[in-house]
Scaffold this motif. Structure first.
Motif, PDB file in Angstrom:
ATOM      1  N   ARG A  26       0.829  -1.216   0.000  1.00  0.00           N
ATOM      2  CA  ARG A  26       0.000   0.000   0.000  1.00  0.00           C
ATOM      3  C   ARG A  26       0.855   1.254   0.000  1.00  0.00           C
ATOM      4  O   ARG A  26       0.424   2.308  -0.444  1.00  0.00           O
ATOM      5  N   ARG A  27       2.073   1.149   0.474  1.00  0.00           N
ATOM      6  CA  ARG A  27       2.996   2.290   0.514  1.00  0.00           C
ATOM      7  C   ARG A  27       4.009   2.239  -0.635  1.00  0.00           C
ATOM      8  O   ARG A  27       4.932   3.025  -0.677  1.00  0.00           O
ATOM      9  N   LEU A  28       3.838   1.261  -1.534  1.00  0.00           N
ATOM     10  CA  LEU A  28       4.742   1.059  -2.683  1.00  0.00           C
ATOM     11  C   LEU A  28       6.198   0.950  -2.236  1.00  0.00           C
ATOM     12  O   LEU A  28       7.109   1.439  -2.897  1.00  0.00           O
ATOM     13  N   TYR A  29       6.404   0.285  -1.127  1.00  0.00           N
ATOM     14  CA  TYR A  29       7.722   0.171  -0.502  1.00  0.00           C
ATOM     15  C   TYR A  29       8.596  -0.841  -1.238  1.00  0.00           C
ATOM     16  O   TYR A  29       8.288  -2.037  -1.247  1.00  0.00           O
ATOM     17  N   HIS A  30       9.671  -0.383  -1.830  1.00  0.00           N
ATOM     18  CA  HIS A  30      10.670  -1.229  -2.505  1.00  0.00           C
ATOM     19  C   HIS A  30      10.024  -2.340  -3.338  1.00  0.00           C
ATOM     20  O   HIS A  30      10.280  -3.525  -3.126  1.00  0.00           O
ATOM     21  N   MET A  31       9.251  -1.945  -4.310  1.00  0.00           N
ATOM     22  CA  MET A  31       8.530  -2.889  -5.161  1.00  0.00           C
ATOM     23  C   MET A  31       9.328  -3.291  -6.402  1.00  0.00           C
ATOM     24  O   MET A  31       8.895  -4.140  -7.167  1.00  0.00           O
ATOM     25  N   GLU A  32      10.494  -2.705  -6.612  1.00  0.00           N
ATOM     26  CA  GLU A  32      11.220  -2.865  -7.873  1.00  0.00           C
ATOM     27  C   GLU A  32      11.619  -4.301  -8.208  1.00  0.00           C
ATOM     28  O   GLU A  32      11.777  -4.643  -9.372  1.00  0.00           O
ATOM     29  N   HIS A  33      11.769  -5.169  -7.224  1.00  0.00           N
ATOM     30  CA  HIS A  33      12.184  -6.546  -7.505  1.00  0.00           C
ATOM     31  C   HIS A  33      11.082  -7.567  -7.222  1.00  0.00           C
ATOM     32  O   HIS A  33      11.330  -8.765  -7.292  1.00  0.00           O
ATOM     33  N   SER A  70       9.402 -11.558   3.375  1.00  0.00           N
ATOM     34  CA  SER A  70      10.770 -12.042   3.180  1.00  0.00           C
ATOM     35  C   SER A  70      11.787 -10.920   3.377  1.00  0.00           C
ATOM     36  O   SER A  70      12.828 -11.116   4.015  1.00  0.00           O
ATOM     37  N   LEU A  71      11.491  -9.738   2.836  1.00  0.00           N
ATOM     38  CA  LEU A  71      12.395  -8.591   3.038  1.00  0.00           C
ATOM     39  C   LEU A  71      12.551  -8.278   4.521  1.00  0.00           C
ATOM     40  O   LEU A  71      13.649  -8.001   4.999  1.00  0.00           O
ATOM     41  N   GLY A  78      19.321  -4.893   3.884  1.00  0.00           N
ATOM     42  CA  GLY A  78      19.538  -3.798   4.825  1.00  0.00           C
ATOM     43  C   GLY A  78      18.303  -2.960   5.089  1.00  0.00           C
ATOM     44  O   GLY A  78      18.407  -1.800   5.493  1.00  0.00           O
ATOM     45  N   LEU A  79      17.106  -3.535   4.900  1.00  0.00           N
ATOM     46  CA  LEU A  79      15.866  -2.783   5.054  1.00  0.00           C
ATOM     47  C   LEU A  79      15.138  -3.077   6.360  1.00  0.00           C
ATOM     48  O   LEU A  79      14.154  -2.424   6.678  1.00  0.00           O
ATOM     49  N   HIS A  80      15.600  -4.067   7.094  1.00  0.00           N
ATOM     50  CA  HIS A  80      14.876  -4.509   8.290  1.00  0.00           C
ATOM     51  C   HIS A  80      14.615  -3.373   9.278  1.00  0.00           C
ATOM     52  O   HIS A  80      13.496  -3.219   9.757  1.00  0.00           O
ATOM     53  N   ARG A  81      15.614  -2.607   9.581  1.00  0.00           N
ATOM     54  CA  ARG A  81      15.467  -1.541  10.582  1.00  0.00           C
ATOM     55  C   ARG A  81      14.405  -0.528  10.154  1.00  0.00           C
ATOM     56  O   ARG A  81      13.544  -0.138  10.943  1.00  0.00           O
ATOM     57  N   GLU A  82      14.449  -0.120   8.884  1.00  0.00           N
ATOM     58  CA  GLU A  82      13.464   0.843   8.375  1.00  0.00           C
ATOM     59  C   GLU A  82      12.058   0.235   8.379  1.00  0.00           C
ATOM     60  O   GLU A  82      11.089   0.889   8.789  1.00  0.00           O
ATOM     61  N   MET A  83      11.952  -1.001   7.937  1.00  0.00           N
ATOM     62  CA  MET A  83      10.652  -1.668   7.901  1.00  0.00           C
ATOM     63  C   MET A  83      10.090  -1.840   9.312  1.00  0.00           C
ATOM     64  O   MET A  83       8.909  -1.608   9.562  1.00  0.00           O
ATOM     65  N   ASP A  84      10.933  -2.221  10.232  1.00  0.00           N
ATOM     66  CA  ASP A  84      10.522  -2.384  11.626  1.00  0.00           C
ATOM     67  C   ASP A  84      10.026  -1.058  12.197  1.00  0.00           C
ATOM     68  O   ASP A  84       8.995  -1.012  12.873  1.00  0.00           O
ATOM     69  N   SER A  85      10.721   0.008  11.907  1.00  0.00           N
ATOM     70  CA  SER A  85      10.318   1.332  12.376  1.00  0.00           C
ATOM     71  C   SER A  85       8.953   1.732  11.798  1.00  0.00           C
ATOM     72  O   SER A  85       8.098   2.278  12.504  1.00  0.00           O
TER      73      SER A  85
END
Length: 109
Positions: A26-33, A70-71, A78-85
């Motif tokens: 819904r936030r179009l978060y890192h959809m490129e792959h 999975s991300l 290296g996205l875990h911290r941002e996603m968790d936040s």
């Protein structure tokens, strides 16, 4: 204890109804792959991970697709911290006073 960390069918349904689709899509978060097949299956993701004794309660679950789950879990990009936040901010919006500790299993409580 492990049952307390799992989402019951009732809790799963409440989260599905509340979120209406993948939180990150819904936030179009890192959809490129992302591949189309990865976006369709929906998972209930723990905000506080089961490995950190996160409870299987509505206030600790978010609907997600397999790609974003999975991300979040693998963290190899290296996205875990941002996603968790992002997830924690979402929980605070929905549940004023929410903290990671409030959805973490404590043996003596």
């Amino acid at each position: 204890m492990s049952r307390r960390l799992e989402f019951s069918p009732t809790v799963r349904q409440k989260i599905i109804e509340r979120d209406q689709g993948c939180f990150f899509c819904r936030r179009l978060y890192h959809m490129e792959h992302a591949l189309p097949g990865d976006l369709a299956p929906k998972d209930i993701m723990h905000v506080v991970a089961r490995s950190h004794l996160g409870l299987g309660v509505e206030q600790n679950g978010v609907l997600g697709c397999r790609y974003h789950h999975s991300l979040l879990d693998n963290g190899n990009k290296g996205l875990h911290r941002e996603m968790d936040s992002m997830l924690q901010d979402y929980m605070r919006e929905l549940y004023p006073g929410w903290t990671p500790d409030s959805v973490t299993y404590h043996k003596w409580l």
